[in-house]
Design an enzyme around this catalytic site. Structure first.
Site, PDB file in Angstrom:
ATOM      1  N   ARG A  70       1.463   3.660  -1.378  1.00 36.88           N
ATOM      2  CA  ARG A  70       1.238   2.477  -2.192  1.00 36.88           C
ATOM      3  C   ARG A  70       1.167   2.893  -3.659  1.00 36.88           C
ATOM      4  O   ARG A  70       0.645   3.946  -3.989  1.00 36.88           O
ATOM      5  CB  ARG A  70      -0.102   1.831  -1.833  1.00 36.88           C
ATOM      6  CG  ARG A  70      -0.153   1.167  -0.488  1.00 36.88           C
ATOM      7  CD  ARG A  70      -1.464   0.406  -0.328  1.00 36.88           C
ATOM      8  NE  ARG A  70      -2.633   1.255  -0.258  1.00 36.88           N
ATOM      9  CZ  ARG A  70      -3.502   1.425  -1.244  1.00 36.88           C
ATOM     10  NH1 ARG A  70      -3.340   0.807  -2.398  1.00 36.88           N
ATOM     11  NH2 ARG A  70      -4.550   2.203  -1.095  1.00 36.88           N
ATOM     12  N   TYR A 211       8.232   1.723   1.054  1.00 33.16           N
ATOM     13  CA  TYR A 211       7.175   2.401   1.799  1.00 33.16           C
ATOM     14  C   TYR A 211       5.979   1.508   2.115  1.00 33.16           C
ATOM     15  O   TYR A 211       5.475   0.787   1.243  1.00 33.16           O
ATOM     16  CB  TYR A 211       6.660   3.622   1.001  1.00 33.16           C
ATOM     17  CG  TYR A 211       5.995   4.651   1.900  1.00 33.16           C
ATOM     18  CD1 TYR A 211       6.750   5.665   2.489  1.00 33.16           C
ATOM     19  CD2 TYR A 211       4.646   4.582   2.196  1.00 33.16           C
ATOM     20  CE1 TYR A 211       6.161   6.590   3.339  1.00 33.16           C
ATOM     21  CE2 TYR A 211       4.048   5.500   3.039  1.00 33.16           C
ATOM     22  CZ  TYR A 211       4.811   6.505   3.606  1.00 33.16           C
ATOM     23  OH  TYR A 211       4.229   7.417   4.452  1.00 33.16           O
ATOM     24  N   LYS A 220      -1.063  -5.282   3.389  1.00 31.09           N
ATOM     25  CA  LYS A 220      -2.000  -5.339   2.268  1.00 31.09           C
ATOM     26  C   LYS A 220      -1.733  -6.555   1.371  1.00 31.09           C
ATOM     27  O   LYS A 220      -2.662  -7.163   0.863  1.00 31.09           O
ATOM     28  CB  LYS A 220      -1.905  -4.047   1.446  1.00 31.09           C
ATOM     29  CG  LYS A 220      -2.165  -2.785   2.252  1.00 31.09           C
ATOM     30  CD  LYS A 220      -3.537  -2.771   2.852  1.00 31.09           C
ATOM     31  CE  LYS A 220      -3.830  -1.437   3.513  1.00 31.09           C
ATOM     32  NZ  LYS A 220      -5.191  -1.378   4.076  1.00 31.09           N
ATOM     33  N   HIS A 240     -11.028  -5.826   4.446  1.00 25.95           N
ATOM     34  CA  HIS A 240     -10.419  -4.535   4.763  1.00 25.95           C
ATOM     35  C   HIS A 240     -11.325  -3.827   5.769  1.00 25.95           C
ATOM     36  O   HIS A 240     -12.025  -2.869   5.436  1.00 25.95           O
ATOM     37  CB  HIS A 240     -10.301  -3.742   3.448  1.00 25.95           C
ATOM     38  CG  HIS A 240      -9.505  -2.486   3.554  1.00 25.95           C
ATOM     39  ND1 HIS A 240      -9.678  -1.425   2.688  1.00 25.95           N
ATOM     40  CD2 HIS A 240      -8.527  -2.105   4.419  1.00 25.95           C
ATOM     41  CE1 HIS A 240      -8.842  -0.455   3.001  1.00 25.95           C
ATOM     42  NE2 HIS A 240      -8.133  -0.837   4.043  1.00 25.95           N
ATOM     43  N   SER A 262      -9.967   4.479   1.962  1.00 26.03           N
ATOM     44  CA  SER A 262      -9.039   5.438   2.574  1.00 26.03           C
ATOM     45  C   SER A 262      -9.731   6.789   2.725  1.00 26.03           C
ATOM     46  O   SER A 262     -10.616   7.134   1.934  1.00 26.03           O
ATOM     47  CB  SER A 262      -7.825   5.631   1.677  1.00 26.03           C
ATOM     48  OG  SER A 262      -7.287   4.400   1.330  1.00 26.03           O
ATOM     49  N   CYS A 264     -11.703   7.992   5.047  1.00 24.12           N
ATOM     50  CA  CYS A 264     -13.068   8.045   5.577  1.00 24.12           C
ATOM     51  C   CYS A 264     -13.084   7.980   7.107  1.00 24.12           C
ATOM     52  O   CYS A 264     -14.128   7.776   7.716  1.00 24.12           O
ATOM     53  CB  CYS A 264     -13.906   6.900   5.022  1.00 24.12           C
ATOM     54  SG  CYS A 264     -14.365   7.150   3.306  1.00 24.12           S
ATOM     55  N   ASP A 287      -7.862  -1.894  10.641  1.00 23.38           N
ATOM     56  CA  ASP A 287      -7.695  -1.962   9.179  1.00 23.38           C
ATOM     57  C   ASP A 287      -8.132  -3.279   8.548  1.00 23.38           C
ATOM     58  O   ASP A 287      -8.704  -3.263   7.468  1.00 23.38           O
ATOM     59  CB  ASP A 287      -6.219  -1.693   8.836  1.00 23.38           C
ATOM     60  CG  ASP A 287      -6.023  -1.332   7.370  1.00 23.38           C
ATOM     61  OD1 ASP A 287      -6.889  -0.650   6.805  1.00 23.38           O
ATOM     62  OD2 ASP A 287      -5.012  -1.740   6.780  1.00 23.38           O
ATOM     63  N   ARG A 378       2.937   8.777   8.069  1.00 23.27           N
ATOM     64  CA  ARG A 378       2.367   7.672   8.847  1.00 23.27           C
ATOM     65  C   ARG A 378       2.976   7.549  10.235  1.00 23.27           C
ATOM     66  O   ARG A 378       4.139   7.915  10.447  1.00 23.27           O
ATOM     67  CB  ARG A 378       2.635   6.350   8.113  1.00 23.27           C
ATOM     68  CG  ARG A 378       1.943   6.231   6.765  1.00 23.27           C
ATOM     69  CD  ARG A 378       0.537   5.760   6.915  1.00 23.27           C
ATOM     70  NE  ARG A 378      -0.249   5.938   5.713  1.00 23.27           N
ATOM     71  CZ  ARG A 378      -1.474   5.450   5.567  1.00 23.27           C
ATOM     72  NH1 ARG A 378      -2.045   4.779   6.540  1.00 23.27           N
ATOM     73  NH2 ARG A 378      -2.152   5.664   4.469  1.00 23.27           N
TER      74      ARG A 378
HETATM   75  O1  O2Y Z   1       0.594   4.277   1.729  1.00 23.90           O
HETATM   76  C1  O2Y Z   1       0.643   3.184   2.256  1.00 23.90           C
HETATM   77  O2  O2Y Z   1       1.422   2.314   1.920  1.00 23.90           O
HETATM   78  C2  O2Y Z   1      -0.249   2.873   3.358  1.00 23.90           C
HETATM   79  S1  O2Y Z   1      -1.855   2.486   2.832  1.00 23.90           S
HETATM   80  C3  O2Y Z   1      -2.719   2.030   4.255  1.00 23.90           C
HETATM   81  C4  O2Y Z   1      -2.077   1.960   5.451  1.00 23.90           C
HETATM   82  C5  O2Y Z   1      -2.753   1.567   6.584  1.00 23.90           C
HETATM   83  C6  O2Y Z   1      -4.064   1.257   6.469  1.00 23.90           C
HETATM   84  N1  O2Y Z   1      -4.712   1.326   5.296  1.00 23.90           N
HETATM   85  C7  O2Y Z   1      -4.082   1.739   4.202  1.00 23.90           C
HETATM   86  C8  O2Y Z   1      -4.914   1.785   2.955  1.00 23.90           C
HETATM   87  O3  O2Y Z   1      -4.511   2.292   1.922  1.00 23.90           O
HETATM   88  O4  O2Y Z   1      -6.044   1.279   3.017  1.00 23.90           O
HETATM   89 MN    MN Z   2      -6.480   0.241   4.839  1.00 26.62          MN
END
Ligand code: O2Y
Ligand code: MN
Length: 594
Positions: A70, A211, A220, A240, A262, A264, A287, A378
């Site tokens: 992200r 991605y 998200k 979340h 993230s 944890c 999530d 992932r």
């Molecule tokens: O890097 C990404 O796009 C994934 S981020 C993500 C994926 C699954 C669950 N939680 C998260 C997060 O950043 O909280």
């Molecule tokens: Mn998440």
């Protein structure tokens, strides 16, 4: 199946005219479609089919090295007024942004197929669920959405002619000129990436990244940033949070929702195998939780997703055996290493690997001096395959939440577990949550980061208003409000050792929480909240030095004071918009610590 939904047909036509794809396909959600798209991507060099004997019906993708997570610094909340986005979001003027992005979108799907994906977040027809339509030029997004959401004709049927949907537009931002060959992972350079949310229109526009959270727009973007706005307007909660069911040896069920930033171990906790005899844990979600007050006044939660998009590195039979078993088949892997046997591998999988192709496609050995899998590699895997999936995981009515857990990764200061004195105090705990590291975001450093309710990157409006919404929900829930706890699995000793074994042993802490809720154990009051009375936290069979245990539970008033200064500075960013009740909680804590 076709649709007669005029709004949907008009939007698809408008996007087609702007993006100018070579062809348009409506995703029907069938296995035949999934297999066909996978074959297309294997043939085009984007995907590798894994060895079917080792990992049936599973595929590996390698992203472009510039497109691995992200991108928070390219994620925008485009509300009309800047103050409605608040100080923790990147605000951008919606009119300006639409102009910029319309230019980028114009002709952006040339040479590509435009896929229209009808999807439901949550069980189709649940009063808590929402319908989204993602338009994308990425077949990788389509197959991932097949796993992560409920896709296809059944959604269109439910939508009908008049149904409302959330439009989610996505392009990888890499049009192909006549005769130009494609690359395995098309995407745009960072300065052209935009992950944009228009909360007043319930609209998502994403450009330039293929991605994860940037591209799988149900997750998200919709289920948190847009849904948090809708939830505030409509009087529910989009959080979340993992959701799990914890059942006592006597068969009493407790439903727990937990928010963690993230890194944890949220997915690990969601799939916990308790070490304490007789207790059972079942997964509902790992999530996101959507929660509404039911007719009986209790808070009911659904998992709006249908799969897990988990971090691979560090996942092993000891850290998360249930995830390992879930992803044994029918799974998509991104940026993992490929073994010579045709299976996936990553750091921390606890299996030897002498040679592999790394996430960048290079030959790798353990002495290569680089990681084989990207740290944010992932797996995408169906929730229904999880061996401990709860039978209620797709119940349209949801499950009644008894307990909220907040937490973060803190090496010092914060004890293993504390219970809030009441819901308002719990809101304060959630609002002041902080964590020391995160791997999922590209552009976040390694310092202490305040991450209220683990929503910092995901709250789609002013965080101050979000806190007010939490207090308002507390008012409405009254005696039915869940009990609130704060945990820290990561405290270390002064000489740098972990004080708590974590992982499966966290079940002991959950047991104490449930016993508190059931009124079976008391607590000792401390300035920061209620904590276990000596002997109540079940440590049987654990070899923990009593001195370490004391350090783990220590409330160091001076250290907390320093923490409060930081929390106060954070709160000050919101000025008068922050709810008075939060400030009152802060002042009360200061007095208790004095
Ligand atoms: O890097 C990404 O796009 C994934 S981020 C993500 C994926 C699954 C669950 N939680 C998260 C997060 O950043 O909280
Ligand atoms: Mn998440």
């Amino acid at each position: 199946m076709s649709t007669k939904n005029k709004k949907l047909l008009a939007w698809v036509a408008e996007v087609e005219a702007m993006c100018q794809p070579d062809r348009v396909e409506w995703a029907d959600g069938t296995k035949a479609e999934y297999d066909r798209l996978m074959q297309l991507m294997v043939d085009g060099g984007a995907a590798t089919r894994l060895n079917d004997e080792l990992r049936p019906n599973s595929y590996l993708f390698r992203s472009d090295p510039s497109d691995v997570a992200r991108v928070e610094n390219r994620t925008y909340i485009a509300s009309r007024k800047q103050e409605d986005a608040g100080p923790t979001n990147n605000w951008i003027d919606p009119v300006e942004l639409k102009k910029t992005m319309t230019e980028l979108y114009t002709g952006c799907m040339k040479g590509r197929t435009m896929y229209v994906i009808p999807f439901s977040m949550g069980p189709i027809g649940s009063p808590i669920s929402k319908v989204g339509i993602e338009i994308t030029d990425s077949p990788y997004v389509v197959v991932n959405m097949h796993i992560m959401t409920r896709v296809g004709d059944k959604v269109l049927k439910h939508l009908g002619e008049q149904g409302e949907f959330i439009p989610c537009l996505h392009s990888v931002g890499a049009p192909l000129a006549e005769g130009q060959a494609d690359v395995p992972w098309p995407c745009a350079p960072i300065e052209q990436k935009y992950i944009a949310h228009f909360p007043e229109e319930n609209l998502i526009w994403s450009y330039g990244s293929g991605y994860g959270g940037n591209a799988l727009l149900g997750k998200k973007c919709l289920a948190l940033r847009i849904a948090s706005n809708m939830a505030r307007r409509e009087g529910w909660m989009a959080e979340h949070m993992l959701i799990l069911r914890f059942t006592s040896p006597e068969g009493r069920r407790f439903h727990i929702a937990g928010a963690f930033p993230s890194a944890c171990g949220k997915t690990n906790l969601a799939m916990l195998l308790p070490t304490i005899p007789g207790w059972k844990c079942e997964t509902i979600g790992d999530d996101i939780a959507w929660m509404k007050i039911g007719p009986d006044g209790r808070l009911y939660a659904i998992n709006p997703e249908a799969g897990f998009f988990g971090v691979a590195p560090g996942t092993s039979m000891s850290s998360n055996p249930m995830a390992m078993r879930t992803l044994e088949k029918n799974s998509i892997f991104t940026n993992c290493a490929l073994t010579d046997e045709g299976d996936v591998w990553w750091e921390g999988i606890e299996r030897p690997c002498d040679h592999a192709i790394d996430w960048k496609g290079n030959s790798w050995t353990p002495v290569s001096g680089a990681v084989a899998a990207h740290p944010n590699a992932r797996f995408t895997t169906p929730a229904a395959q999880c061996p401990v999936i709860c039978d209620a995981w797709d119940n349209p009515a949801g499950v009644p939440i008894d307990i909220f857990i907040f937490g973060g990764r803190r090496t010092r200061t914060v004890p293993l577990v504390t219970q809030a004195f009441d819901f308002d105090h719990g809101v304060f705990m959630g609002a002041m949550a902080a964590s020391e590291t995160t791997a999922a975001a590209l552009d976040v450093g390694q310092t202490l980061r305040r991450d209220p309710f683990a929503m910092l990157p995901f709250c789609g409006y002013n965080m101050a208003d979000y806190w007010t919404h939490w207090f308002a929900m507390g008012n409405r829930l009254g005696e039915h409000a869940p009990a609130v706890f704060y945990v820290n699995w990561f405290r270390t000793s002064r000489d740098g050792r972990w004080l708590w074994p974590g992982f499966r042993e966290n079940s002991r802490v959950l047991k104490w929480m449930c016993q508190r809720v059931a009124g079976e154990v008391g607590a000792r009051e401390t300035p920061i909240g209620n904590m276990p009375v000596d002997g109540d936290l079940d440590l049987s069979g654990l070899d923990i030095d009593p001195q370490d245990m004391a350090e783990l539970m220590e409330v160091d008033s001076a250290a907390f004071h320093a923490d409060l200064d930081d929390a106060e500075a954070f709160l000050a960013k919101f000025g008068d918009r922050g709810p008075a009740r939060l400030r009152e909680q802060l002042e009360a804590l200061k007095r208790r610590l004095a």
